[in-house]
Write a protein that holds these residues in place. Structure first.
Motif, short mmCIF file in Angstrom:
data_model
loop_
_atom_site.label_atom_id
_atom_site.label_comp_id
_atom_site.label_asym_id
_atom_site.label_seq_id
_atom_site.Cartn_x
_atom_site.Cartn_y
_atom_site.Cartn_z
N GLU A 136 -0.64 -13.88 -5.64
CA GLU A 136 -1.58 -14.42 -4.66
C GLU A 136 -1.23 -13.93 -3.26
N GLU A 137 0.06 -13.89 -2.93
CA GLU A 137 0.49 -13.40 -1.62
C GLU A 137 0.14 -11.93 -1.46
N GLU A 138 0.31 -11.16 -2.52
CA GLU A 138 -0.03 -9.74 -2.46
C GLU A 138 -1.53 -9.54 -2.24
N GLU A 139 -2.34 -10.36 -2.89
CA GLU A 139 -3.79 -10.28 -2.71
C GLU A 139 -4.17 -10.60 -1.27
N GLU A 140 -3.53 -11.61 -0.70
CA GLU A 140 -3.80 -11.98 0.69
C GLU A 140 -3.42 -10.84 1.63
N GLU A 141 -2.28 -10.20 1.37
CA GLU A 141 -1.85 -9.08 2.20
C GLU A 141 -2.86 -7.93 2.12
N GLU A 142 -3.35 -7.65 0.90
CA GLU A 142 -4.34 -6.60 0.72
C GLU A 142 -5.64 -6.92 1.48
N GLU A 143 -6.05 -8.19 1.43
CA GLU A 143 -7.25 -8.60 2.15
C GLU A 143 -7.06 -8.43 3.65
N ASP A 144 -5.88 -8.80 4.15
CA ASP A 144 -5.59 -8.65 5.57
C ASP A 144 -5.63 -7.18 5.98
N GLU A 145 -5.04 -6.32 5.16
CA GLU A 145 -5.03 -4.89 5.46
C GLU A 145 -6.47 -4.35 5.46
N PHE A 146 -7.28 -4.79 4.50
CA PHE A 146 -8.67 -4.35 4.40
C PHE A 146 -9.45 -4.78 5.64
N GLU A 147 -9.24 -6.03 6.09
CA GLU A 147 -9.93 -6.54 7.27
C GLU A 147 -9.50 -5.76 8.51
N GLU A 148 -8.21 -5.42 8.62
CA GLU A 148 -7.73 -4.65 9.75
C GLU A 148 -8.37 -3.27 9.76
N GLU A 149 -8.50 -2.66 8.59
CA GLU A 149 -9.14 -1.35 8.50
C GLU A 149 -10.60 -1.43 8.93
#
Length: 101
Positions: free
Chosen positions: A78-91
């Motif tokens: 779940e934490e990894e998914e959240e990190e991926e979402e954050d990275e996607f939003e930053e991009e």
């Protein structure tokens, strides 16, 4: 006690709705900082209380706080998914900034 909380809750919602974006972010940061400083027992008690208030309000739009313990693997995923979402939003934000120029 729940009725008093409901009155304050509704007042707080009105204040937040009428605040600027910057004020909303500052308030959220202060609340998160305050929650991090609380002992774990207090946070759990608050979560239980909020769940009770949500029941009392009967508001289906509010999501209850899940207090069940998650297995480490599930929590890590779940934490990894959240990190991926954050990275996607930053991009996406960077792409928008680039498009504006």
């Amino acid at each position: 006690m729940i009725k008093a909380f409901n009155r304050h809750y509704r007042k707080a919602l009105e204040l937040i709705e009428n605040a600027s974006s910057t004020e909303k972010i500052e308030t959220a940061e202060r609340v998160l900082e305050w929650l991090r400083e609380l002992p774990e027992e207090y946070v759990i008690a608050l979560a239980l209380f909020f769940n009770e208030v949500i029941d009392d309000l009967g508001d289906e739009s509010l999501e209850k706080i899940d207090l069940r313990a998650k297995p480490k693997k599930e929590k890590q995923e779940e934490e990894e998914e959240e990190e991926e979402e954050d990275e996607f939003e930053e991009e996406e934000d960077e792409d928008e900034d680039y498009d504006e120029e």
